[in-house]
Design a protein around this motif. Structure first.
Motif, PDB file in Angstrom:
ATOM      1  N   ILE A  43      26.207 -24.513  86.278  1.00  0.00           N
ATOM      2  CA  ILE A  43      25.071 -23.645  85.943  1.00  0.00           C
ATOM      3  C   ILE A  43      23.751 -24.416  85.966  1.00  0.00           C
ATOM      4  O   ILE A  43      22.691 -23.814  85.843  1.00  0.00           O
ATOM      5  N   GLY A  44      23.820 -25.732  86.096  1.00  0.00           N
ATOM      6  CA  GLY A  44      22.589 -26.506  86.127  1.00  0.00           C
ATOM      7  C   GLY A  44      22.862 -27.992  86.148  1.00  0.00           C
ATOM      8  O   GLY A  44      24.007 -28.428  86.198  1.00  0.00           O
ATOM      9  N   VAL A  45      21.768 -28.757  86.128  1.00  0.00           N
ATOM     10  CA  VAL A  45      21.858 -30.210  86.054  1.00  0.00           C
ATOM     11  C   VAL A  45      21.235 -30.662  84.737  1.00  0.00           C
ATOM     12  O   VAL A  45      20.272 -30.066  84.250  1.00  0.00           O
ATOM     13  N   ALA A  46      21.798 -31.705  84.170  1.00  0.00           N
ATOM     14  CA  ALA A  46      21.322 -32.199  82.879  1.00  0.00           C
ATOM     15  C   ALA A  46      20.068 -33.042  83.063  1.00  0.00           C
ATOM     16  O   ALA A  46      19.891 -33.713  84.074  1.00  0.00           O
ATOM     17  N   ARG A  47      19.207 -32.974  82.058  1.00  0.00           N
ATOM     18  CA  ARG A  47      18.037 -33.836  82.019  1.00  0.00           C
ATOM     19  C   ARG A  47      17.770 -34.197  80.566  1.00  0.00           C
ATOM     20  O   ARG A  47      18.161 -33.466  79.651  1.00  0.00           O
ATOM     21  N   PRO A  48      17.101 -35.319  80.326  1.00  0.00           N
ATOM     22  CA  PRO A  48      16.758 -35.677  78.955  1.00  0.00           C
ATOM     23  C   PRO A  48      15.800 -34.641  78.369  1.00  0.00           C
ATOM     24  O   PRO A  48      14.996 -34.056  79.105  1.00  0.00           O
ATOM     25  N   PRO A  49      15.869 -34.413  77.067  1.00  0.00           N
ATOM     26  CA  PRO A  49      14.975 -33.433  76.454  1.00  0.00           C
ATOM     27  C   PRO A  49      13.547 -33.969  76.342  1.00  0.00           C
ATOM     28  O   PRO A  49      13.335 -35.178  76.247  1.00  0.00           O
ATOM     29  N   THR A  50      12.596 -33.059  76.348  1.00  0.00           N
ATOM     30  CA  THR A  50      11.217 -33.435  76.054  1.00  0.00           C
ATOM     31  C   THR A  50      11.121 -33.715  74.559  1.00  0.00           C
ATOM     32  O   THR A  50      12.038 -33.377  73.788  1.00  0.00           O
ATOM     33  N   ALA A  51      10.014 -34.282  74.129  1.00  0.00           N
ATOM     34  CA  ALA A  51       9.821 -34.559  72.699  1.00  0.00           C
ATOM     35  C   ALA A  51       9.873 -33.261  71.895  1.00  0.00           C
ATOM     36  O   ALA A  51      10.453 -33.215  70.802  1.00  0.00           O
ATOM     37  N   GLU A  52       9.295 -32.203  72.445  1.00  0.00           N
ATOM     38  CA  GLU A  52       9.298 -30.915  71.749  1.00  0.00           C
ATOM     39  C   GLU A  52      10.718 -30.362  71.629  1.00  0.00           C
ATOM     40  O   GLU A  52      11.105 -29.847  70.586  1.00  0.00           O
ATOM     41  N   GLU A  53      11.482 -30.452  72.719  1.00  0.00           N
ATOM     42  CA  GLU A  53      12.867 -29.971  72.688  1.00  0.00           C
ATOM     43  C   GLU A  53      13.694 -30.787  71.705  1.00  0.00           C
ATOM     44  O   GLU A  53      14.533 -30.240  70.978  1.00  0.00           O
ATOM     45  N   ALA A  54      13.458 -32.079  71.650  1.00  0.00           N
ATOM     46  CA  ALA A  54      14.180 -32.934  70.710  1.00  0.00           C
ATOM     47  C   ALA A  54      13.830 -32.568  69.278  1.00  0.00           C
ATOM     48  O   ALA A  54      14.702 -32.541  68.398  1.00  0.00           O
ATOM     49  N   ALA A  55      12.560 -32.273  69.028  1.00  0.00           N
ATOM     50  CA  ALA A  55      12.138 -31.901  67.679  1.00  0.00           C
ATOM     51  C   ALA A  55      12.782 -30.589  67.251  1.00  0.00           C
ATOM     52  O   ALA A  55      13.259 -30.460  66.114  1.00  0.00           O
ATOM     53  N   VAL A  56      12.819 -29.615  68.154  1.00  0.00           N
ATOM     54  CA  VAL A  56      13.450 -28.329  67.845  1.00  0.00           C
ATOM     55  C   VAL A  56      14.938 -28.530  67.565  1.00  0.00           C
ATOM     56  O   VAL A  56      15.487 -27.969  66.622  1.00  0.00           O
ATOM     57  N   ALA A  57      15.593 -29.334  68.388  1.00  0.00           N
ATOM     58  CA  ALA A  57      17.020 -29.594  68.183  1.00  0.00           C
ATOM     59  C   ALA A  57      17.262 -30.287  66.851  1.00  0.00           C
ATOM     60  O   ALA A  57      18.234 -29.993  66.152  1.00  0.00           O
ATOM     61  N   ALA A  58      16.381 -31.214  66.486  1.00  0.00           N
ATOM     62  CA  ALA A  58      16.522 -31.914  65.207  1.00  0.00           C
ATOM     63  C   ALA A  58      16.357 -30.940  64.043  1.00  0.00           C
ATOM     64  O   ALA A  58      17.098 -31.011  63.052  1.00  0.00           O
ATOM     65  N   GLU A  59      15.423 -30.010  64.175  1.00  0.00           N
ATOM     66  CA  GLU A  59      15.229 -29.001  63.123  1.00  0.00           C
ATOM     67  C   GLU A  59      16.460 -28.107  62.995  1.00  0.00           C
ATOM     68  O   GLU A  59      16.900 -27.792  61.887  1.00  0.00           O
ATOM     69  N   LYS A  60      17.024 -27.707  64.128  1.00  0.00           N
ATOM     70  CA  LYS A  60      18.235 -26.876  64.100  1.00  0.00           C
ATOM     71  C   LYS A  60      19.394 -27.623  63.455  1.00  0.00           C
ATOM     72  O   LYS A  60      20.153 -27.057  62.675  1.00  0.00           O
ATOM     73  N   ALA A  61      19.532 -28.901  63.780  1.00  0.00           N
ATOM     74  CA  ALA A  61      20.612 -29.698  63.197  1.00  0.00           C
ATOM     75  C   ALA A  61      20.422 -29.836  61.693  1.00  0.00           C
ATOM     76  O   ALA A  61      21.380 -29.730  60.923  1.00  0.00           O
ATOM     77  N   ALA A  62      19.187 -30.052  61.273  1.00  0.00           N
ATOM     78  CA  ALA A  62      18.912 -30.180  59.842  1.00  0.00           C
ATOM     79  C   ALA A  62      19.173 -28.862  59.120  1.00  0.00           C
ATOM     80  O   ALA A  62      19.733 -28.841  58.026  1.00  0.00           O
ATOM     81  N   ALA A  63      18.779 -27.746  59.751  1.00  0.00           N
ATOM     82  CA  ALA A  63      19.003 -26.433  59.144  1.00  0.00           C
ATOM     83  C   ALA A  63      20.490 -26.114  59.048  1.00  0.00           C
ATOM     84  O   ALA A  63      20.930 -25.466  58.101  1.00  0.00           O
ATOM     85  N   ALA A  64      21.263 -26.584  60.022  1.00  0.00           N
ATOM     86  CA  ALA A  64      22.706 -26.334  60.016  1.00  0.00           C
ATOM     87  C   ALA A  64      23.413 -27.199  58.991  1.00  0.00           C
ATOM     88  O   ALA A  64      24.525 -26.899  58.579  1.00  0.00           O
ATOM     89  N   GLY A  65      22.794 -28.300  58.595  1.00  0.00           N
ATOM     90  CA  GLY A  65      23.422 -29.227  57.655  1.00  0.00           C
ATOM     91  C   GLY A  65      24.358 -30.169  58.371  1.00  0.00           C
ATOM     92  O   GLY A  65      24.847 -29.880  59.454  1.00  0.00           O
ATOM     93  N   VAL A  66      24.566 -31.282  57.772  1.00  0.00           N
ATOM     94  CA  VAL A  66      25.458 -32.283  58.350  1.00  0.00           C
ATOM     95  C   VAL A  66      26.631 -32.448  57.409  1.00  0.00           C
ATOM     96  O   VAL A  66      26.460 -32.732  56.237  1.00  0.00           O
ATOM     97  N   ARG A  67      27.842 -32.260  57.949  1.00  0.00           N
ATOM     98  CA  ARG A  67      29.031 -32.429  57.115  1.00  0.00           C
ATOM     99  C   ARG A  67      30.071 -33.215  57.894  1.00  0.00           C
ATOM    100  O   ARG A  67      30.119 -33.163  59.121  1.00  0.00           O
ATOM    101  N   MET A  68      30.901 -33.892  57.194  1.00  0.00           N
ATOM    102  CA  MET A  68      31.940 -34.684  57.836  1.00  0.00           C
ATOM    103  C   MET A  68      33.095 -33.773  58.228  1.00  0.00           C
ATOM    104  O   MET A  68      33.512 -32.913  57.461  1.00  0.00           O
TER     105      MET A  68
END
Length: 137
Positions: free
Chosen positions: A79-104
C-alpha cells in the motif's frame, strides 16, 4: 505500456496505528503491506502476522524462506513505501502514545514491553531532542 502511480509514502509512526485484526500493516523491504485480509489465511496463523506489525519484519520474512507464490501474494498487499516521520508526525505519535498509556505486556518470561513503549518511547526521545536543540541554540 501502462505505468502504475507512485506508491504513497507512509511515515513509520503510522504503522503503530495498524496492529489489530481489523487493520494490520507490516513493513517488509521498505514497503508497507496491508495484511488484514490475509490474517485468517496465513498458514502460520494470524498471531505471527500480528506480532510483526508496526515494525520492520523483513528479517523474519526472509528467515522463514517464503515461496515465490507467497512473495507474489505479498506484492499484491503493498500500500506504500515507508519513510521517517516528520517532527510534527513524531510529536503527534508521541502524544497518542502518552494518551494511550504505557503498560508492560504480560509475556511468559515477564520481559515483554507493550507496543506503546516500543514505538512511543523512541518517538518521544526524538521529539525531546528536537525541542532541546531548538531551545538551546
Amino acid at each position: 505500456m501502462t505505468t502504475s502511480p507512485p506508491l504513497r509514502e507512509i511515515p513509520t509512526t503510522e504503522l503503530a496505528e495498524h496492529t489489530t485484526r481489523t487493520s494490520a500493516w507490516m513493513l517488509i523491504d521498505g514497503k508497507v503491506h496491508d495484511v488484514t485480509a490475509f490474517l485468517d489465511d496465513h498458514p502460520g496463523g494470524d498471531e505471527i502476522l500480528l506480532d510483526a506489525t508496526a515494525r520492520d519484519a523483513t528479517q523474519e520474512f526472509e528467515d522463514v524462506g517464503h515461496s515465490g507464490e507467497a512473495r507474489a501474494q505479498l506484492a499484491e498487499m503493498v500500500i506504500g513505501v515507508a519513510r521517517p516521520p516528520t517532527a510534527e508526525e513524531a510529536a503527534v505519535a508521541a502524544e497518542k502514545a502518552a494518551a494511550a498509556g504505557v503498560r508492560m505486556a504480560s509475556g511468559a518470561d515477564g520481559a515483554g514491553m507493550s507496543m506503546a513503549l516500543k514505538v512511543g518511547l523512541p518517538i518521544l526521545l526524538v521529539v525531546l531532542a528536537v525541542l532541546l536543540r531548538m531551545y538551546t541554540t
